[in-house]
Motif scaffolding. Structure first.
Motif, short mmCIF file in Angstrom:
data_model
loop_
_atom_site.label_atom_id
_atom_site.label_comp_id
_atom_site.label_asym_id
_atom_site.label_seq_id
_atom_site.Cartn_x
_atom_site.Cartn_y
_atom_site.Cartn_z
N VAL A 158 36.38 33.45 16.42
CA VAL A 158 36.28 34.12 17.72
C VAL A 158 36.32 35.63 17.54
O VAL A 158 35.56 36.37 18.19
N ALA A 159 37.19 36.11 16.66
CA ALA A 159 37.26 37.55 16.39
C ALA A 159 35.93 38.05 15.83
O ALA A 159 35.46 39.14 16.21
N LYS A 160 35.31 37.27 14.97
CA LYS A 160 34.00 37.63 14.42
C LYS A 160 32.95 37.67 15.52
O LYS A 160 32.10 38.58 15.56
N ALA A 161 32.99 36.72 16.43
CA ALA A 161 32.03 36.68 17.54
C ALA A 161 32.19 37.91 18.43
O ALA A 161 31.20 38.51 18.87
N ARG A 162 33.43 38.30 18.69
CA ARG A 162 33.67 39.50 19.51
C ARG A 162 33.13 40.75 18.81
O ARG A 162 32.53 41.63 19.45
N THR A 163 33.35 40.83 17.50
CA THR A 163 32.84 41.98 16.74
C THR A 163 31.32 42.01 16.76
O THR A 163 30.70 43.06 16.96
N ASN A 164 30.70 40.86 16.56
CA ASN A 164 29.24 40.78 16.59
C ASN A 164 28.69 41.23 17.95
O ASN A 164 27.66 41.89 18.03
N ALA A 165 29.41 40.88 19.02
CA ALA A 165 28.92 41.17 20.36
C ALA A 165 28.97 42.66 20.70
O ALA A 165 28.28 43.11 21.61
N LEU A 166 29.76 43.43 19.97
CA LEU A 166 29.88 44.86 20.25
C LEU A 166 28.54 45.58 20.12
O LEU A 166 28.30 46.57 20.82
N LYS A 167 27.68 45.10 19.24
CA LYS A 167 26.38 45.76 19.05
C LYS A 167 25.51 45.65 20.30
O LYS A 167 24.52 46.37 20.44
N CYS A 168 25.87 44.75 21.21
CA CYS A 168 25.06 44.50 22.41
C CYS A 168 25.52 45.33 23.61
O CYS A 168 24.87 45.32 24.65
N ARG A 169 26.57 46.06 23.48
CA ARG A 169 27.26 46.68 24.62
C ARG A 169 26.37 47.59 25.46
O ARG A 169 26.40 47.55 26.69
N ASN A 170 25.62 48.44 24.83
CA ASN A 170 24.64 49.29 25.51
C ASN A 170 25.26 50.10 26.66
O ASN A 170 24.66 50.27 27.72
N GLY A 171 26.47 50.60 26.43
CA GLY A 171 27.12 51.45 27.41
C GLY A 171 27.80 50.74 28.56
O GLY A 171 28.36 51.39 29.44
N LEU A 172 27.78 49.42 28.57
CA LEU A 172 28.37 48.66 29.67
C LEU A 172 29.87 48.48 29.44
O LEU A 172 30.34 48.43 28.30
N HIS A 173 30.61 48.36 30.53
CA HIS A 173 32.05 48.13 30.47
C HIS A 173 32.40 46.97 31.40
O HIS A 173 31.93 46.92 32.54
N GLY A 174 33.22 46.06 30.90
CA GLY A 174 33.63 44.93 31.74
C GLY A 174 34.16 43.79 30.90
O GLY A 174 34.26 43.88 29.67
N ARG A 175 34.54 42.71 31.58
CA ARG A 175 35.06 41.52 30.92
C ARG A 175 34.04 40.40 31.05
O ARG A 175 33.60 40.07 32.15
N LEU A 176 33.67 39.82 29.93
CA LEU A 176 32.71 38.73 29.89
C LEU A 176 33.42 37.45 29.47
O LEU A 176 34.35 37.48 28.65
N ARG A 177 32.99 36.34 30.00
CA ARG A 177 33.49 35.04 29.59
C ARG A 177 32.41 34.35 28.80
O ARG A 177 31.33 34.06 29.33
N ALA A 178 32.66 34.10 27.53
CA ALA A 178 31.67 33.45 26.66
C ALA A 178 31.95 31.95 26.59
O ALA A 178 33.11 31.52 26.59
N THR A 179 30.89 31.17 26.54
CA THR A 179 30.99 29.72 26.36
C THR A 179 30.03 29.31 25.25
O THR A 179 28.89 29.77 25.22
N ALA A 180 30.50 28.47 24.35
CA ALA A 180 29.66 28.04 23.23
C ALA A 180 29.92 26.57 22.93
O ALA A 180 31.03 26.06 23.11
N TYR A 181 28.87 25.88 22.48
CA TYR A 181 28.99 24.52 21.97
C TYR A 181 28.95 24.57 20.46
O TYR A 181 28.07 25.21 19.86
N ILE A 182 29.92 23.90 19.84
CA ILE A 182 30.06 23.90 18.39
C ILE A 182 29.75 22.52 17.84
O ILE A 182 30.32 21.51 18.31
#
Length: 231
Positions: A158-182
């Protein structure tokens, strides 16, 4: 099977399950003021009314295409299911200004894109007196429920997923709820986010792809995982 939870053409401040305001008189429409915060600036716009019956018919015409999206998606993952609310803003000419899925836990961005594309291809009823806001809630029955996976059991991934997602931020601020099937082998079958508002729709693909790049380790069976991302 798709079940309708609610369908509301709304004036500002009316939510799902609330009482609908009476339609404004044609000669002198009643307007509300919406304040939208897109970041550094603030935009004020007038919100008009939508005809309830016309919107109900327009939403109903989407049921078949949305069912088709799910039928196609469950070939990839038979465990897909959950709830989502489609929210939209309609211009005076019936054109969609924006549409996104809120309160969603679908866990499949390809499926979300299919659903949203169906809405974007429609001509919607024209609002009276300005832009119109509308929403509709859905509940999707799953054919093969996945077991819920608790975040604490996969903290490093999960920590890795959060780090990966930082590249997508594009100046936005907020709380996102992620859902994934494993998958049982730890591979991500699909992922999606619940955005705080319509602006995050532009980065949703990027975040889903960032999560899908993570390996979660062997989990033994198909699992469904939800976690938060803070930007």
């Amino acid at each position: 099977m798709i079940r309708l939870l609610c369908a509301l053409p709304v004036m500002l401040g009316v939510g799902c399950g609330g009482a609908l305001p009476p339609p404004p008189p044609p000669a002198a429409p009643v307007l509300a003021v919406e304040r939208v915060d897109p970041g550094a600036t603030q935009v004020t716009s007038e919100i008009g009314g939508l005809n309830e019956d016309a919107m109900a018919r327009a939403f109903q015409s989407l049921d078949g295409p949305i069912q088709g999206c799910f039928d196609e998606a469950t070939v990839r993952n038979p465990s897909l299911g959950g709830r989502f609310t489609m929210k939209m803003r309609i211009a005076p000419d019936g054109r969609l200004k924006w549409v996104y899925l809120s309160e969603a836990d679908l866990g499949d961005r390809k499926l979300e894109r299919c659903v949203l594309d169906q809405a974007r291809e429609k001509a919607w009823p024209k609002p009276l007196g300005g832009d119109g806001l509308a929403e509709r809630g859905y509940e999707i029955d799953t054919r093969s429920p996945a077991k819920e996976l608790t975040e604490k059991w996969v903290k490093p991934a999960v920590a890795k997923a959060r780090t990966n997602a930082l590249k997508c931020r594009n100046g936005l601020h907020g709380r996102l709820r992620a859902t994934a099937y494993i998958a049982p082998n730890g591979k991500v079958l699909g992922a999606s986010i619940t955005p705080p508002d319509e602006r995050f729709e532009e980065v949703a693909d990027c975040v889903a792809e960032a999560i899908e790049q993570v390996r979660f380790g062997k989990v033994g069976r198909r699992m469904k995982l939800s976690f938060e991302i803070f930007w």
